[in-house]
Design a protein around this motif. Structure first.
Motif, short mmCIF file in Angstrom:
data_model
loop_
_atom_site.label_atom_id
_atom_site.label_comp_id
_atom_site.label_asym_id
_atom_site.label_seq_id
_atom_site.Cartn_x
_atom_site.Cartn_y
_atom_site.Cartn_z
N PHE A 247 0.82 -1.21 0.00
CA PHE A 247 0.00 0.00 0.00
C PHE A 247 0.85 1.26 0.00
O PHE A 247 0.54 2.25 0.66
CB PHE A 247 -1.02 -0.08 1.15
N SER B 292 -6.03 4.66 3.79
CA SER B 292 -6.72 3.37 3.85
C SER B 292 -7.02 2.97 5.28
O SER B 292 -8.12 2.50 5.58
CB SER B 292 -5.84 2.29 3.20
N LEU C 292 -1.45 4.40 2.52
CA LEU C 292 -1.65 3.59 3.72
C LEU C 292 -2.44 4.34 4.80
O LEU C 292 -3.45 3.82 5.30
CB LEU C 292 -0.30 3.08 4.25
N PHE D 259 -7.19 -2.17 0.12
CA PHE D 259 -6.78 -2.30 1.52
C PHE D 259 -7.91 -2.92 2.35
O PHE D 259 -7.67 -3.79 3.20
CB PHE D 259 -6.40 -0.93 2.08
#
Ligand SMILES: [Zn+2]
Length: 419
Positions: free
Chosen positions: A117, A395, A392, A188
């Motif tokens: 990610f 997510s 990241l 994710f």
């Protein structure tokens, strides 16, 4: 004659060229209207000058408007803003640098197992990853086909189910091609539902059937990778123009607001409601299972806004007050991790009047109890070109909020879990 040959050569060049369009020295502006007068001037600019790419519609509720300008028009844009005393900042002088830094990693057979990610993936890689998950966990995961595209691709998704009798959560993502953070965040969510050790997430995965489509505009998504990074619509040709805004094409108050009949527009609603095979075939898929769905989520960027139906009126219709309470709690959970603030409201009050959207359609036509549309990060600094190091955190905070929606929805009697 020479001119004709040159013209032919340039056409050929366009056809055979495999290089994506370059945005060298294209700049991203964050324009800050302070008054209705400013908004009106910006609306006039948007109507009069389609060569500027407005990422946000100039509406009275807008804190800012992102606009992309090509190099040769920057002076014109800036003098227009200055002469009308409208504040602005240039958040990105050269957006090609952002595009170059997107680090599009490509899968090979050896790394297909793990999605990371910190970079954006191609359609091919996302589909390969979904197929691999289904092959590894055949008891709980299956590939689902939500429809087809103008260019003949499948709208491929994944179903996660730990047994019969469960109510469903439906996630539709990436209907706007250039909003890459949406499929990335959706991937994710899939990854967490499959692999997380967190007890709440494991329970969420177990207690509901999850129908998840990371990319519902596959043709457009591919074009945003190989042709034109800022592509939004599908890829159906209309004369010399291409594409319909698939989130203005659903058959609910079609063409009433914030959409138009000009194929060159980024919000072209299409020749008719459900004229586009992507929206039409996906809607048929959803309709077939509508009585199972308790929660419908649609992911977009950007602006950090949680939207709920409807887009044609600011009236608090249906279960507006419950949906707002659940949404507020969810955005509290979202902010807890990194402090990311979200605005929440129905589409018409929070951003603009817009119709023909998927969430309005599922709410109005299918009576899905809860439907939300996320406009993910950020607030005007990068917009649709969100750097990979924000995938990241975006997510993670979004996953937190999805779990909170489930929790709150149960409290309010909206989600029954396994029967
Ligand atoms: Zn969008």
């Amino acid at each position: 004659m020479a001119l004709k040959i040159f013209y032919l050569l340039s056409i050929l060049f366009v056809v055979v060229s495999s290089e994506p369009f370059r945005f060298d020295n294209y700049s991203l502006y964050k324009v800050l209207p302070k008054s209705l007068k400013d908004v009106k001037y910006l609306q006039e600019l948007q109507d009069a000058a389609p060569e500027f790419d407005f990422w946000d519609d100039p509406v009275p509720t807008a804190d800012y408007i992102n606009i992309v300008s090509k190099p040769e028009l920057k002076k014109d844009l800036e003098s227009f803003l200055a002469s009308n005393e409208i504040d602005f900042v240039i958040t990105q002088e050269n957006i090609q640098e952002l595009i170059d830094n997107e680090k599009k990693k490509t899968y090979t057979r050896s790394n297909i197992r793990t999605m990371e990610f910190d970079n954006y993936y191609t359609l091919e890689d996302i589909y390969a990853w979904l197929e691999d998950l289904a092959a590894r966990f055949p008891e709980t995961i299956s590939i689902i086909i939500g429809g087809t595209t103008y260019e003949g691709r499948e709208i491929k998704g994944i179903k996660i189910s730990h047994g019969p009798g469960r109510r469903a959560v439906f996630i539709e993502s990436g209907i706007h091609a250039r909003e890459w953070i949406a499929p990335a965040t959706t991937n994710f969510i899939i990854n967490e539902l499959v692999f997380s050790d967190d007890e709440e997430i494991k329970a969420a995965a177990r207690d509901f059937d999850w129908y998840i489509f990371p990319v519902t505009n596959p043709d457009g998504y591919i074009w945003s990778h190989v042709g034109f990074r800022l592509w939004r619509k599908n890829r159906r040709p209309f004369g010399n123009e291409f594409g319909v805004d698939l989130n203005r094409n659903w058959n609910d108050n079609w063409l009433k607001e914030s959409a138009n009949l000009n194929p060159s527009s980024n919000t072209y609603a299409g020749p008719g409601p459900f004229s586009e095979i992507e929206a039409r075939s996906l809607s048929a898929y959803i309709t077939d299972m509508a009585d199972k769905i308790d929660l419908y989520l649609s992911f977009h960027s950007s602006g950090q806004i949680l939207l709920l139906p409807f887009g044609n009126t600011t009236e608090p219709l249906a279960n507006y007050y419950d949906a707002m309470k659940i949404g507020r709690r969810a955005m509290g959970a979202l902010a807890f991790r990194y402090g990311t603030p979200y605005t929440i409201g129905n589409i018409a009050e929070a951003i603009y009047f817009a119709t023909g959207t998927s969430v309005d359609w599922v709410k109005e036509r299918l009576k899905i109890p809860l439907a939300y549309c996320y406009e993910l990060r950020d607030r005007g600094q990068y917009g649709h070109l969100l750097p990979p190091d924000q995938i990241l955190p975006t997510s993670e905070e979004t996953m937190d909020s999805v779990i909170e929606i489930l929790f709150q929805a149960k409290r309010y009697g909206y989600m029954r879990g396994p029967e």
